[in-house]
Enzyme design. Structure first.
Site, short mmCIF file in Angstrom:
data_model
loop_
_atom_site.label_atom_id
_atom_site.label_comp_id
_atom_site.label_asym_id
_atom_site.label_seq_id
_atom_site.Cartn_x
_atom_site.Cartn_y
_atom_site.Cartn_z
N ASP A 1 0.91 -1.15 0.00
CA ASP A 1 0.00 0.00 0.00
C ASP A 1 0.94 1.19 0.00
O ASP A 1 1.54 1.51 1.04
CB ASP A 1 -0.88 0.01 1.26
CG ASP A 1 -1.83 1.21 1.25
OD1 ASP A 1 -1.43 2.28 0.75
OD2 ASP A 1 -2.97 1.07 1.72
N HIS A 2 1.12 1.81 -1.14
CA HIS A 2 2.21 2.77 -1.25
C HIS A 2 2.06 3.97 -0.32
O HIS A 2 3.02 4.63 0.01
CB HIS A 2 2.43 3.21 -2.70
CG HIS A 2 1.46 4.24 -3.18
ND1 HIS A 2 0.19 3.94 -3.58
CD2 HIS A 2 1.57 5.59 -3.32
CE1 HIS A 2 -0.42 5.05 -3.95
NE2 HIS A 2 0.38 6.07 -3.81
N HIS B 1 -5.79 2.81 1.22
CA HIS B 1 -5.05 3.98 1.70
C HIS B 1 -5.73 4.69 2.89
O HIS B 1 -5.10 4.97 3.90
CB HIS B 1 -4.86 5.01 0.59
CG HIS B 1 -4.25 4.45 -0.66
ND1 HIS B 1 -3.29 3.46 -0.64
CD2 HIS B 1 -4.44 4.74 -1.97
CE1 HIS B 1 -2.94 3.18 -1.90
NE2 HIS B 1 -3.62 3.93 -2.71
C1 BG6 Z 1 -3.54 4.71 -6.23
C2 BG6 Z 1 -4.91 4.79 -6.82
O1 BG6 Z 1 -3.44 3.62 -5.37
O2 BG6 Z 1 -3.25 5.89 -5.52
C3 BG6 Z 1 -5.04 6.02 -7.70
O3 BG6 Z 1 -5.16 3.63 -7.58
C4 BG6 Z 1 -4.63 7.25 -6.95
O4 BG6 Z 1 -6.37 6.16 -8.18
C5 BG6 Z 1 -3.27 7.06 -6.32
O5 BG6 Z 1 -4.60 8.34 -7.87
C6 BG6 Z 1 -2.90 8.23 -5.42
O6 BG6 Z 1 -1.60 8.05 -5.00
P1 BG6 Z 1 -0.63 9.28 -4.84
O7 BG6 Z 1 0.59 8.74 -4.21
O8 BG6 Z 1 -0.41 9.83 -6.21
O9 BG6 Z 1 -1.35 10.25 -3.98
#
Ligand code: BG6
Length: 511
Positions: A182-183, A245
């Site tokens: 989960d980045h 997230h």
């Molecule tokens: C991803 C989603 O996990 O996270 C995207 O699939 C979203 O829809 C993105 O735009 C947002 O990540 P970050 O790091 O760009 O805020």
């Protein structure tokens, strides 16, 4: 001790889907930056696996990705060459069981048993099963300590499909080998939530229902669905963002103090939060969850199209691009303190933050006319694009007559540390190579998050939204989301920014 001290000395990073979008945009630029920072194992090899791959195509594609997406911009020829020398390509059809023998041959030239091997599945979940089977059939799952498999969301589109995906991985890999990304958990500001709470003695005593009125978690994006129509039409905001997230952010705010900063302790404490979340009955969903879909509108002076008019989107799509959910955590710390989570695409501003709203003062001793724009005390954890923490409180204006006004006390990452934060993927890939699973999701957590949201998924599926599109691009979402809080006597606040003018004022300003 330097974090690099825990890295293995040699590693093979087997990147399935090496020509795909994820590898191109995120995984490889992050590996490249780790390389530049000297944070990869000394003997590191990246094996790109894909259909129709050749060493030339791989190098060209990855270089293009690094050029476009590395936080450091275009690499010099020397920098790139240093990294490119670590690449090799294996062409194979991932569904072809026999092909895994070729992979074994390609990997076995290391001739050593002490290689850490990462199988990174940057491929659609529909292929996870075939790859896990293929790897196991070829013996490439052996060595629990040194062999890891990585998967990214979407991990299913509901509880049952998650269970099926998970079972296919766990058939061949032990839980300790499976790294679920989960980045958001790799973002510096997100990791800092634990430091804020547990490395300082002053917050924990007030971090509870006695002092906190409610918590909001906002992840607002300006971007639309972009080129991801195929995926997004099967997902929507609840599955794409809330299930992972936003729920992870909430868990970090709500969890009990860990005994030690270790993967299992932290993940157990986060799981406890999900276990304590009050189950929403399907018939009560309208009181707990709101969905929205963007119409056309304006964002920063540019006209943008409605979701249903985006390329690849069904003209009558029922998919939500906005979701807001109210969750209650039934335990001693949080009883009756709502957590309001919201996320949406094509919103006024790109701003993600957590706002901890403290209770009002029990008695106002100041004369009635002293408070102008009186605001409750709030602690705001800014996740992005600003990275910092703001304490908002009331202060006396200089001079007389006595006047009070809200002021901010700020900690900004850039100012405090004077350097760029690593990208979330860099942190996570480094941890992965070290074998530290703290910032990765455990199976039971993902399952608990699905369980929590299933009533909403079911209710929305059974009752298609009659009012889509129901918010203008460039707004803060549908009106019904205002009612969700208004019903409780509360309001969403505009994400705080400390560069006035960056975010247009909205009716949410003020409390
Ligand atoms: C991803 C989603 O996990 O996270 C995207 O699939 C979203 O829809 C993105 O735009 C947002 O990540 P970050 O790091 O760009 O805020």
């Amino acid at each position: 001790m330097d974090a690099a001290d825990h890295l293995p000395s040699r590693a093979q990073f087997v990147l399935f889907g090496a020509l795909g979008d994820l590898a191109w945009r995120l995984v490889v630029p992050a590996l490249f930056n780790l390389h530049l920072d000297g944070r990869l194992p000394q003997d590191f090899r990246l094996v790109g696996v894909d259909r129709g791959i050749t060493p030339e195509r791989l190098t060209e594609r990855l270089r293009d990705g690094v050029h476009r997406f590395s936080r450091r911009g275009e690499p010099t020829a020397d920098q790139w060459q240093g990294f490119a020398s670590k690449l090799s390509a294996v062409m194979m059809d991932l569904r072809d069981r026999e092909a895994y023998a070729t992979l074994v041959d390609a990997l076995d030239d290391r001739g050593s048993g002490d290689t850490t091997r990462v199988h990174y599945l940057a491929i659609p979940p529909g292929l996870f099963d075939a790859v896990a089977d293929g790897l196991a059939g070829a013996g490439l799952n052996a060595d629990e300590r040194r062999t890891r498999i990585v998967v990214e969301k979407p991990l299913g589109h509901d509880l049952d499909s998650f269970r099926a995906i998970d079972a296919s991985l766990r058939r061949h890999f032990a839980e300790c080998q499976i790294y679920r990304m989960d980045h958001f958990l790799g973002k510096e500001t997100v990791q800092n939530i634990l430091a804020l709470r547990f490395a300082n003695p002053i917050f924990e005593p007030i971090w509870n229902r006695r002092y906190i009125d409610h918590v909001t978690v906002t992840v607002a994006e300006q971007i639309g669905v972009g080129h991801r129509a195929g995926y997004y039409e099967t997902a929507g905001a609840l599955r794409d963002m809330v299930q992972n997230h936003l729920i992870q952010l909430m868990c970090l705010v709500a969890m009990e103090p860990p005994v030690a900063y270790d993967a299992d302790d932290i993940r157990n404490k986060k799981l406890d939060v999900l276990r304590a979340c009050r189950r929403i009955r399907t018939e009560d969903v309208p009181a707990y969850a709101v969905r929205g879909q963007y119409a056309d509108g304006w964002i920063e002076g540019a006209r943008v199209t409605a979701y249903r008019d985006e390329p690849g989107i069904a003209p009558d799509s029922e998919v939500e691009t906005y979701a807001a959910v109210k969750l209650l955590v039934d335990n001693w710390r949080w009883q009756d303190v709502p957590f309001y989570l919201r996320t949406g695409k094509r919103m006024t501003a790109a701003a993600s933050e957590i706002s901890i709203r403290f209770r009002d003062i029990p008695h106002n001793a100041f004369p009635a006319n002293t408070g102008i724009d009186s605001q409750p005390v709030r602690l705001v954890i800014q996740i992005q694009p600003q990275e910092g923490i703001i304490l908002k409180f009331m202060a006396k204006e200089p001079g007389s007559p006595l006047r009070l006004r809200p002021v901010d006390m700020r900690f900004a990452y850039g100012e405090a540390f004077g350097r760029q934060s690593p990208a979330a993927y860099e942190t996570l890939l480094h941890d992965l190579l070290e074998g530290d699973a703290t910032l990765f999701m455990r199976s039971d957590q993902v399952q608990a998050a699905w369980e929590l949201l299933m009533p909403i998924i079911d209710a929305w599926q059974a009752n298609p939204a009659a009012d889509f599109p129901n918010y203008a691009a460039g707004s803060w979402g549908p009106e019904a989301a205002e009612h969700l809080l208004a019903h409780d006597g509360r309001t969403w606040l505009a994400p705080s920014q400390w560069h006035p003018g960056r975010v247009p004022a909205t009716p949410h300003d003020g409390d």
